[in-house]
Enzyme design. Structure first.
Site, mmCIF file in Angstrom:
data_model
loop_
_atom_site.group_PDB
_atom_site.id
_atom_site.type_symbol
_atom_site.label_atom_id
_atom_site.label_comp_id
_atom_site.label_asym_id
_atom_site.label_seq_id
_atom_site.Cartn_x
_atom_site.Cartn_y
_atom_site.Cartn_z
ATOM 1 N N HIS A 104 -14.955 1.944 -1.289
ATOM 2 C CA HIS A 104 -13.884 1.063 -0.817
ATOM 3 C C HIS A 104 -12.832 1.819 -0.020
ATOM 4 O O HIS A 104 -11.717 1.335 0.159
ATOM 5 C CB HIS A 104 -13.251 0.312 -2.003
ATOM 6 C CG HIS A 104 -14.175 -0.701 -2.621
ATOM 7 N ND1 HIS A 104 -13.890 -1.365 -3.797
ATOM 8 C CD2 HIS A 104 -15.381 -1.166 -2.215
ATOM 9 C CE1 HIS A 104 -14.888 -2.186 -4.090
ATOM 10 N NE2 HIS A 104 -15.811 -2.072 -3.151
ATOM 11 N N TYR B 150 0.836 -1.212 0.000
ATOM 12 C CA TYR B 150 0.000 0.000 0.000
ATOM 13 C C TYR B 150 0.868 1.258 0.000
ATOM 14 O O TYR B 150 0.503 2.263 -0.618
ATOM 15 C CB TYR B 150 -1.003 -0.019 1.167
ATOM 16 C CG TYR B 150 -2.232 -0.826 0.808
ATOM 17 C CD1 TYR B 150 -3.251 -0.269 0.043
ATOM 18 C CD2 TYR B 150 -2.346 -2.161 1.172
ATOM 19 C CE1 TYR B 150 -4.358 -1.024 -0.342
ATOM 20 C CE2 TYR B 150 -3.452 -2.924 0.801
ATOM 21 C CZ TYR B 150 -4.456 -2.341 0.039
ATOM 22 O OH TYR B 150 -5.543 -3.092 -0.350
ATOM 23 N N ARG C 252 1.875 1.824 -3.589
ATOM 24 C CA ARG C 252 0.735 2.325 -4.387
ATOM 25 C C ARG C 252 0.402 3.767 -3.997
ATOM 26 O O ARG C 252 0.073 4.588 -4.851
ATOM 27 C CB ARG C 252 -0.475 1.417 -4.183
ATOM 28 C CG ARG C 252 -0.322 0.095 -4.933
ATOM 29 C CD ARG C 252 -1.502 -0.817 -4.694
ATOM 30 N NE ARG C 252 -2.751 -0.264 -5.157
ATOM 31 C CZ ARG C 252 -3.938 -0.618 -4.641
ATOM 32 N NH1 ARG C 252 -4.034 -1.503 -3.677
ATOM 33 N NH2 ARG C 252 -5.047 -0.080 -5.123
ATOM 34 N N GLY D 87 -15.800 2.146 -16.324
ATOM 35 C CA GLY D 87 -14.499 1.560 -15.993
ATOM 36 C C GLY D 87 -14.473 0.578 -14.844
ATOM 37 O O GLY D 87 -13.507 0.557 -14.096
ATOM 38 N N THR D 88 -15.499 -0.243 -14.745
ATOM 39 C CA THR D 88 -15.433 -1.330 -13.757
ATOM 40 C C THR D 88 -15.762 -2.650 -14.437
ATOM 41 O O THR D 88 -16.648 -2.702 -15.302
ATOM 42 C CB THR D 88 -16.364 -1.089 -12.542
ATOM 43 O OG1 THR D 88 -16.345 -2.251 -11.703
ATOM 44 C CG2 THR D 88 -17.786 -0.758 -12.940
ATOM 45 N N PRO E 197 -13.931 0.056 -22.535
ATOM 46 C CA PRO E 197 -13.407 -0.486 -23.808
ATOM 47 C C PRO E 197 -13.868 -1.917 -24.057
ATOM 48 O O PRO E 197 -13.919 -2.362 -25.200
ATOM 49 C CB PRO E 197 -11.881 -0.448 -23.628
ATOM 50 C CG PRO E 197 -11.625 0.448 -22.469
ATOM 51 C CD PRO E 197 -12.852 0.420 -21.606
ATOM 52 N N GLN F 49 -15.554 2.964 -6.602
ATOM 53 C CA GLN F 49 -14.832 1.885 -5.915
ATOM 54 C C GLN F 49 -13.360 2.267 -5.752
ATOM 55 O O GLN F 49 -12.600 1.535 -5.132
ATOM 56 C CB GLN F 49 -14.923 0.594 -6.727
ATOM 57 C CG GLN F 49 -16.336 0.038 -6.872
ATOM 58 C CD GLN F 49 -16.372 -1.138 -7.849
ATOM 59 O OE1 GLN F 49 -16.075 -2.269 -7.484
ATOM 60 N NE2 GLN F 49 -16.729 -0.867 -9.081
ATOM 61 N N ASN F 50 -12.975 3.384 -6.344
ATOM 62 C CA ASN F 50 -11.551 3.753 -6.331
ATOM 63 C C ASN F 50 -11.157 4.398 -5.009
ATOM 64 O O ASN F 50 -11.923 5.148 -4.412
ATOM 65 C CB ASN F 50 -11.238 4.701 -7.490
ATOM 66 C CG ASN F 50 -11.518 4.044 -8.834
ATOM 67 O OD1 ASN F 50 -11.584 2.817 -8.910
ATOM 68 N ND2 ASN F 50 -11.689 4.830 -9.880
ATOM 69 N N ALA G 14 -12.610 6.362 -20.568
ATOM 70 C CA ALA G 14 -13.255 7.431 -19.805
ATOM 71 C C ALA G 14 -12.729 8.809 -20.192
ATOM 72 O O ALA G 14 -13.477 9.780 -20.275
ATOM 73 C CB ALA G 14 -13.018 7.190 -18.308
#
Ligand code: BJW
Length: 249
Positions: free
Chosen positions: A120, A68, A71, A187-188, A214, A102-103, A231
């Site tokens: 999240h 983490y 990231r 985008g999920t 996509p 969710q990001n 996006a």
């Protein structure tokens, strides 16, 4: 189902209440890798059981803390792209415009969106591993995670597999989904619950569903409009055409 951006524009122009739900693909063009789509997906190189569960953290807290931290450093250098900015500008046109993301990267808030539910959690916040209370930004530990004042470990305030989402976040999400005219999914991959169920919930409450991705996903099967694309390029076009009736193609 249609694939026409103009059909999406017509639906959005006729809508007063919008919910946008976003996943990792929303931030991919800000340079943040997704979890599942190749070639640089996070879960292609790491095991979610080791890194995104309570059991994984108990087994090897230093490994999870380090993952983490890496990231977080990468996300700290990322900026919202034109798609995030388009969503932020767009919200003024509607009576309600709720983003259920969710990001954990905070890019919707950084872009200026006001009504954002971070389902999240957020990688820049921390909490106590044993008691869940919030912890102020801890000093960087040498290898192992820092300790909370109560003696437990400090962990990132994100939601791992098998953990419940925040009850207030879930209430806000389902309230918005029950009242919206349109759900825009961006985008999920639509495989992680409860967000994977949002399309069905919105549909059951009479909303229309537009998806931007996509690739097709399970939600594409019930979407009214599927727009194949990223996006960063699609959202500004959609926002401009919806807001300005005389905007060109
Ligand atoms: C682009 C693009 C571009 C590319 N533009 N798009 C019901 C049924 C079955 C199982 C369950 C269930 N309810 C709960 C569960 C268990 C579990 C679950 O869903 N498991 C499934 C895998 C089956 N869910 C949970 O445990 C959740 N908790 C819960 O529900 O509590 C109650 C409960 C518990 C247990 C049992 C029953 C009930 C919690 C889930 C927490 C997920 N956490 C993570 C990590 C967060 C922290 C971190 O970031 O490290 O969240 S996992 C990871 O996946 C992360 C993401 O938010 C999440 C979703 O991923 P996302 O965003 O969809 O990314 P990708 O990579 O999958 O997809 C990217 C997409 O972008 C692709 O489609 C691309 O095509 C697209 N794309 N470029 C637009 N430019």
């Amino acid at each position: 189902m249609t694939r026409s951006i103009d059909d999406a524009v017509d639906i959005l122009r006729a809508s007063r209440r919008v919910v946008v739900t976003t996943g990792a693909g929303m931030s991919k063009e800000s340079g943040i890798p997704t979890f599942r789509d190749a070639p640089n997906a996070l879960w292609a190189n790491y095991n979610p059981e080791d890194l995104a569960t309570r059991a994984g953290f108990r087994r090897d807290p230093a490994l999870v803390w380090r993952w983490y931290a890496e990231r977080r450093a990468m996300i700290a250098g990322a900026k919202p792209h034109e798609g995030h900015l388009a969503l932020a500008r767009w919200e003024q046109r509607f009576d309600a415009f709720t983003i259920l993301t969710q990001n954990i990267d905070g890019l919707h808030v950084a872009a200026g969106s006001k009504d954002v539910v971070e389902l999240h959690g957020n990688i820049f916040r921390y909490k106590c591993f044993d008691h869940d209370h919030p912890v102020a930004e801890p000093l960087a530990g040498a290898g192992e995670p820092p300790r909370c004042a109560c003696g437990s470990w400090v962990r990132p305030a994100v939601v791992w597999f098998g953990e419940s989402l925040d009850a207030d976040h879930l209430c806000a999400a389902y309230d918005a989904l029950e009242r919206c005219n349109v759900l825009l999914i961006v985008g999920t991959s639509g495989v992680v619950y409860p967000a994977a169920g949002f399309a069905a919930t919105a549909k059951a409450n009479g909303a229309l569903v537009i998806e931007i991705n996509p690739e097709a996903t399970p939600a594409s099967e019930i979407a009214d409009v599927f727009i194949a694309g990223g996006a960063k390029s699609i959202l500004p076009v959609l926002a401009t055409k919806t807001v300005d009736p005389i905007a060109g193609p």
